[in-house]
Design a protein around this motif. Structure first.
Motif, PDB file in Angstrom:
ATOM      1  N   ARG A  13       0.984  -0.948   0.188  1.00  0.00           N
ATOM      2  CA  ARG A  13       0.074  -0.080   0.112  1.00  0.00           C
ATOM      3  C   ARG A  13       0.966   1.404   0.075  1.00  0.00           C
ATOM      4  N   HIS A  14       0.378   2.320  -0.909  1.00  0.00           N
ATOM      5  CA  HIS A  14       1.293   3.547  -0.921  1.00  0.00           C
ATOM      6  C   HIS A  14       0.721   4.302   0.296  1.00  0.00           C
ATOM      7  N   VAL A  15       1.650   4.902   1.154  1.00  0.00           N
ATOM      8  CA  VAL A  15       1.121   5.702   2.622  1.00  0.00           C
ATOM      9  C   VAL A  15      -0.117   6.523   2.066  1.00  0.00           C
ATOM     10  N   GLY A  16      -0.852   6.776   2.785  1.00  0.00           N
ATOM     11  CA  GLY A  16      -1.736   8.094   2.613  1.00  0.00           C
ATOM     12  C   GLY A  16      -2.816   7.923   1.211  1.00  0.00           C
ATOM     13  N   GLN A  17      -2.595   6.791   0.524  1.00  0.00           N
ATOM     14  CA  GLN A  17      -3.244   6.913  -0.808  1.00  0.00           C
ATOM     15  C   GLN A  17      -4.127   5.558  -1.079  1.00  0.00           C
ATOM     16  N   TYR A  18      -5.078   5.673  -1.735  1.00  0.00           N
ATOM     17  CA  TYR A  18      -5.686   4.462  -1.885  1.00  0.00           C
ATOM     18  C   TYR A  18      -5.149   3.802  -3.319  1.00  0.00           C
ATOM     19  N   SER A  19      -4.046   3.512  -3.047  1.00  0.00           N
ATOM     20  CA  SER A  19      -3.025   3.070  -4.277  1.00  0.00           C
ATOM     21  C   SER A  19      -2.276   1.826  -3.658  1.00  0.00           C
ATOM     22  N   ASN A  20      -1.578   0.966  -4.586  1.00  0.00           N
ATOM     23  CA  ASN A  20      -0.847  -0.023  -4.357  1.00  0.00           C
ATOM     24  C   ASN A  20       0.129  -0.108  -5.476  1.00  0.00           C
ATOM     25  N   THR A  21       1.526  -0.533  -5.195  1.00  0.00           N
ATOM     26  CA  THR A  21       2.323  -1.269  -6.173  1.00  0.00           C
ATOM     27  C   THR A  21       2.438  -2.751  -5.902  1.00  0.00           C
ATOM     28  N   SER A  22       2.121  -3.445  -7.007  1.00  0.00           N
ATOM     29  CA  SER A  22       1.965  -4.834  -7.137  1.00  0.00           C
ATOM     30  C   SER A  22       2.950  -5.549  -8.204  1.00  0.00           C
ATOM     31  N   ILE A  23       3.229  -6.483  -7.748  1.00  0.00           N
ATOM     32  CA  ILE A  23       4.447  -7.362  -8.663  1.00  0.00           C
ATOM     33  C   ILE A  23       3.740  -8.633  -9.242  1.00  0.00           C
ATOM     34  N   PHE A  24       3.403  -8.720 -10.365  1.00  0.00           N
ATOM     35  CA  PHE A  24       2.865 -10.069 -10.882  1.00  0.00           C
ATOM     36  C   PHE A  24       3.767 -10.933 -11.607  1.00  0.00           C
ATOM     37  N   ASP A  25       3.692 -12.109 -11.528  1.00  0.00           N
ATOM     38  CA  ASP A  25       4.642 -13.266 -12.206  1.00  0.00           C
ATOM     39  C   ASP A  25       3.749 -14.250 -13.179  1.00  0.00           C
ATOM     40  N   VAL A  26       3.740 -13.865 -14.198  1.00  0.00           N
ATOM     41  CA  VAL A  26       2.775 -14.391 -15.431  1.00  0.00           C
ATOM     42  C   VAL A  26       3.393 -15.177 -16.556  1.00  0.00           C
ATOM     43  N   GLU A  27       2.589 -15.704 -17.213  1.00  0.00           N
ATOM     44  CA  GLU A  27       3.353 -16.555 -18.266  1.00  0.00           C
ATOM     45  C   GLU A  27       3.556 -15.493 -19.674  1.00  0.00           C
ATOM     46  N   SER A  28       2.768 -14.700 -19.911  1.00  0.00           N
ATOM     47  CA  SER A  28       2.679 -13.603 -21.054  1.00  0.00           C
ATOM     48  C   SER A  28       1.867 -12.706 -20.702  1.00  0.00           C
ATOM     49  N   ASN A  29       1.994 -11.569 -21.616  1.00  0.00           N
ATOM     50  CA  ASN A  29       1.410 -10.365 -21.860  1.00  0.00           C
ATOM     51  C   ASN A  29      -0.124 -10.544 -21.635  1.00  0.00           C
ATOM     52  N   ALA A  30      -0.639 -11.508 -22.531  1.00  0.00           N
ATOM     53  CA  ALA A  30      -2.001 -11.884 -22.459  1.00  0.00           C
ATOM     54  C   ALA A  30      -2.578 -12.173 -21.173  1.00  0.00           C
ATOM     55  N   ALA A  31      -1.639 -13.022 -20.285  1.00  0.00           N
ATOM     56  CA  ALA A  31      -2.230 -13.681 -19.065  1.00  0.00           C
ATOM     57  C   ALA A  31      -2.427 -12.539 -18.090  1.00  0.00           C
ATOM     58  N   LEU A  32      -1.512 -11.471 -18.356  1.00  0.00           N
ATOM     59  CA  LEU A  32      -1.602 -10.353 -17.226  1.00  0.00           C
ATOM     60  C   LEU A  32      -2.853  -9.527 -17.600  1.00  0.00           C
ATOM     61  N   HIS A  33      -3.143  -9.376 -18.879  1.00  0.00           N
ATOM     62  CA  HIS A  33      -4.193  -8.490 -19.367  1.00  0.00           C
ATOM     63  C   HIS A  33      -5.571  -9.030 -18.820  1.00  0.00           C
TER      64      HIS A  33
END
Lengths: 96, 96, 96, 96, 96, 96, 96, 96, 96, 96
Positions: free
Chosen positions: A45-65
């Motif tokens: 979570r970003h302090v003071g924001q309704y925001s986050n930084t996430s890291i994804f581990d996926v097989e392809s661009n399409a899988a992330l989409h």
């Protein structure tokens, strides 16, 4: 394959609070399923924001989409996607 | 305490390549020492950029400042700092 | 896996024209080799700019990173990377 | 004559979902007709975004304008237009 | 086919004034030749700026690209290109 | 005295289409009157946008202000004004 | 006719201080001559900046352009020009 | 003590025109009182915009704040404040 | 009267390190004299940046301008000035 | 540990004034409690804006996050967070 995603939620004013709470509950379940599966590697979570930084581990661009379009909160999000790769200086073979 | 830091390196044109290579070698050693100590938790390269996203785990704001000012490449970097905290939906007690 | 890359070349003023011409010649050879291999799918020049839009077809984020870092003109480029995927409305199974 | 167009759709909140689905269905039909005719050369979805990069092959500026103004989703789109031309290094005579 | 081009000249500090004056003289001759040929339809200076708005009437995107790349002042210019078409309300059949 | 004006229309969602059509009809009549009078020298549509670049020839800043405030579509427009003057290289005494 | 001009001076590092002082002395004399003539109506320094807001009272766009291009410090300035007119609520017939 | 204030009015769409006219009438009276008192030194309309540049002469930061918060149109304004001081080159002891 | 000032130092590459160190020593002495006098109320370093947020308590806009222009590091600084006033909710009569 | 927070309040138009006044009253009480506890060290209003600069003294990133999310006006605020540390030139051991 790793991607950094920055998510910012714009809380809507045209939806009843109870309905939005229900969407957030579905978001939490969706997130935890992917976290357990190892696809949603990190979230901070970003302090003071309704925001986050996430890291994804996926097989392809399409899988992330497909994964991102399935987020229950997606209609209320601004999203930024940064493709990542292993840093050459890292002492880990696979820094996830 | 976690912080996200985005680092972008502007390769200088007024310094001999050999001298810059020597600075990069010192940067790598400095980074690996902190990575082993658990203070530089994560580093990922941005695809196609001389940039990275790093996650630091430090005791205080001042500790992060001293750590960043000591980077051999600091004089050539643009730096952005985002204070982080645990996400309430995470299934991990301490997602580092 | 497809990526859109926007490349803008900043012509340097601190390098002799002959030396820059030699770098451009190496860039052209590097590009044509990747075009023949099917990795550099498309390239279009932006009208009135020293810029192009390119479409890459690579195996992974890391493969794209290595490919871009190898560009002879890379030290003079601003680069933007956008991960792409197939559009659901397309009549082609694999629009490359 | 080639043009790159970046389209971003802002999903409206003041229109019933069924009505918006009907507009999207007309958009898909309009797109596929132009794709078959060879005027809408390429389309790629941006990962995680309701956005695409499209390449058009049209006779004139006016032809592109009429084509874009006819998009059923046009009232909900932000659009950016970049005129393109063949890259001098390409091994293809006409890289479309 | 009409295009609006905004040109801004960054006067260089690393070139002797006499050499830059010679480049400006070639720019003027190049411009007047195109103005007489009807390809450089309009040019207006922005008040207080080393900038102009120009209207070009050319056969294709490629023709405009070649024309702009041939500007003697091109290496010192920032350029923005906007494709134009006839306005439907105009009382002129061909407003150039 | 010449001015370049960039106009962008934001189509409103809170006004019935018939009412907006009536406003556009008045805009067209207002425009054509000024075009015939030689005050609205040029108008070009931006390809793919609800935007135009216009050139005005008026007696004073105040005359331009009154003219623009009288536009029936003014409440829906974003407007940018750039004062112009004759370019010293032009072969025309009065390039309008 | 009134114009607001924002001027920002970028102090050069490639010119000897004595030479720059001489340019500033010529700027001051040029300014005071126009101030006495009533053409440079107002000038105010921005606190903490090498910037000013100036109000000019000139006959035409062209007159303002010539005046600004003649500024001895012009080659070191970023300039923004805003055409002004009398405010309808003012109790003064001619607020200069 | 002098301050430059840029005011831009966003005309609301959720308020009846008669109500907004009444607010504008109160704004005009408020302005004229301050203009007569010498606190609202100057006001100029930006050509083609619902914006003005104003110069205030007040005793303190707090006095300016109270004055601006009291503007009847304040809820509809974007405001920018620039603290000013006398320019050292001016021939006037107190350029207001 | 209070002002917030954001200062960012761009370390120059065209000045010998020893000369820049001497300027920094003069900056420190200048700062401490003003801190003791109560004019430079607060200073905080931004983590990871060569930047600070400072709070000044001065008699007038002109006093702040003279103070800032006297900073030995001023030629290397980007500066932003925000005029402040007491917050109405504060429990302190004079929150400095 | 110190943080600078810039808060800007967007006054809502979809909430009755009485309801918003009640939220502001709760905000004031919340603020004063934290001010007395020494956690909300400083607050200053920006002249002419519904904005403030605040300095917080908290134990951790998470403590600041919880504190900010609890602000009754949080749903109407844009917030920026800057982690701070002691400036090395300060004559105070602990400049809060």
């Amino acid at each position: 394959m790793l991607f950094q995603v920055h998510m910012h939620v714009n809380v809507p004013t045209h939806i009843p609070a109870a309905e939005f709470d229900e969407i957030k509950a579905r978001e939490k379940a969706y997130f935890q399923e992917l976290q357990k599966a190892g696809k949603w590697r990190h979230i901070w979570r970003h302090v003071g924001q309704y925001s986050n930084t996430s890291i994804f581990d996926v097989e392809s661009n399409a899988a992330l989409h497909d994964l991102l379009m399935g987020l229950p909160l997606y209609p209320f999000m601004d999203i930024e996607v940064i493709p990542l790769c292993r840093h050459p200086s890292s002492i880990h073979d696979d820094d996830r």
